[in-house]
Design an enzyme around this catalytic site. Structure first.
Site, PDB file in Angstrom:
ATOM      1  N   ALA A   1      -5.392  18.238   0.093  1.00  0.00           N
ATOM      2  CA  ALA A   1      -5.938  17.879  -1.216  1.00  0.00           C
ATOM      3  C   ALA A   1      -5.356  16.567  -1.726  1.00  0.00           C
ATOM      4  O   ALA A   1      -6.047  15.789  -2.390  1.00  0.00           O
ATOM      5  CB  ALA A   1      -5.676  18.999  -2.217  1.00  0.00           C
ATOM      6  N   GLY A   2      -4.090  16.312  -1.424  1.00  0.00           N
ATOM      7  CA  GLY A   2      -3.460  15.078  -1.867  1.00  0.00           C
ATOM      8  C   GLY A   2      -4.094  13.850  -1.240  1.00  0.00           C
ATOM      9  O   GLY A   2      -4.312  12.835  -1.909  1.00  0.00           O
TER      10      GLY A   2
ATOM     11  N   ASP B   1      -5.148   7.617  10.455  1.00  0.00           N
ATOM     12  CA  ASP B   1      -4.008   8.030  11.267  1.00  0.00           C
ATOM     13  C   ASP B   1      -2.937   6.972  11.065  1.00  0.00           C
ATOM     14  O   ASP B   1      -3.244   5.771  11.011  1.00  0.00           O
ATOM     15  CB  ASP B   1      -4.378   8.149  12.748  1.00  0.00           C
ATOM     16  CG  ASP B   1      -3.379   9.024  13.506  1.00  0.00           C
ATOM     17  OD1 ASP B   1      -3.143  10.159  13.060  1.00  0.00           O
ATOM     18  OD2 ASP B   1      -2.831   8.582  14.529  1.00  0.00           O
TER      19      ASP B   1
ATOM     20  N   ASP C   1      10.087   7.015   4.915  1.00  0.00           N
ATOM     21  CA  ASP C   1      10.234   6.012   3.858  1.00  0.00           C
ATOM     22  C   ASP C   1      11.689   5.703   3.492  1.00  0.00           C
ATOM     23  O   ASP C   1      12.021   4.546   3.215  1.00  0.00           O
ATOM     24  CB  ASP C   1       9.486   6.447   2.596  1.00  0.00           C
ATOM     25  CG  ASP C   1       7.982   6.265   2.711  1.00  0.00           C
ATOM     26  OD1 ASP C   1       7.513   5.769   3.753  1.00  0.00           O
ATOM     27  OD2 ASP C   1       7.264   6.630   1.744  1.00  0.00           O
TER      28      ASP C   1
ATOM     29  N   ARG D   1      -1.192   1.286   4.440  1.00  0.00           N
ATOM     30  CA  ARG D   1      -2.471   1.859   4.012  1.00  0.00           C
ATOM     31  C   ARG D   1      -3.221   0.891   3.111  1.00  0.00           C
ATOM     32  O   ARG D   1      -4.449   0.757   3.206  1.00  0.00           O
ATOM     33  CB  ARG D   1      -2.240   3.195   3.316  1.00  0.00           C
ATOM     34  CG  ARG D   1      -3.534   3.881   2.900  1.00  0.00           C
ATOM     35  CD  ARG D   1      -3.343   5.338   2.508  1.00  0.00           C
ATOM     36  NE  ARG D   1      -3.199   6.176   3.703  1.00  0.00           N
ATOM     37  CZ  ARG D   1      -2.074   6.757   4.078  1.00  0.00           C
ATOM     38  NH1 ARG D   1      -0.988   6.596   3.354  1.00  0.00           N
ATOM     39  NH2 ARG D   1      -2.017   7.493   5.164  1.00  0.00           N
TER      40      ARG D   1
END
Length: 213
Positions: free
Chosen positions: A21-22, A79, A173, A199
């Site tokens: 959902a995120g 991906d 991260d 992204r």
């Protein structure tokens, strides 16, 4: 990398090849300004295909094609992962796999601190002075039911640090310092991270190709 638009999405409904959902919310928010309505493969009851590719492009295309064929609509998949130069590009497409606990490592699930430790341990085994250059890759793939497709690849270059720093990110991260910055991705404000991330780079290429004038 830009595969070039076989056709344009337009203001149609797009299936996001995810059960998360995120991720649906994130990609939906990015596409909303262009009049694109997003629904998830999960909400349509589509199964998640096994990611058997050996490259980010192969896995993104595999997911996008499965969602397009299963829904009869255009589908978008992504991906992504971390590659370390001194480790010959590993973990690469196996970025998430490195975080999966084995039977002797505790309850099933992902342990990202363990994954970061694996990378650091391998770098230390290579000896002091080993270059710590690394990069995140994100591939966005769009597929249509008739077989047409296009691919957009983004990268964020940087270096690895140890020990991990910051609590705002996820995955690797806390050990990734993007080029030109002193903070890790996990120390940056999320809006700033998204502005310079792999992204964001891939999405900018998609927007220029799909919605550019």
């Amino acid at each position: 990398m830009n595969g070039g638009a076989a056709r344009r999405i337009g203001s149609s409904t797009l299936v996001i090849a995810t059960h998360n959902a995120g991720k649906l919310k994130e990609l939906g928010a990015l596409l909303d300004p262009y009049g694109v309505k997003c629904i998830s493969a999960g909400s349509l009851g589509l199964p998640e295909p096994k990611e058997t590719g050996t490259t980010f492009v192969q896995n993104a295309m595999l997911k996008a094609r499965a969602a397009a064929e299963g829904s009869g609509m255009a589908a978008l998949a992504d991906d992504s992962g971390l590659s370390v130069a001194a480790l010959d590009g590993r973990p690469g497409v196996y970025t998430a796999d490195w975080a999966e606990r084995q039977w002797f490592e505790g309850a099933p699930g992902r342990d990202w601190f363990m994954a970061m430790g694996k990378v650091e341990g391998m770098l230390q085994q290579l000896g002091p002075g080993t270059p710590r250059d690394a990069w995140f890759t994100c591939v966005l793939a769009i597929a249509w039911p008739d077989g047409e497709s296009c691919v957009y690849e983004g990268r964020a270059e940087g270096t690895l640090t140890w020990p991990p720093r910051g609590t705002l990110g996820f995955g690797y991260d806390p050990v990734f310092v993007p080029a030109g910055r002193s903070e890790t991705f996990a120390e940056l404000d999320p809006d700033e991270k998204h502005r310079i991330s792999h992204r964001a780079d891939a999405f900018a290429r998609l927007v220029a190709d799909q919605f550019g004038r």
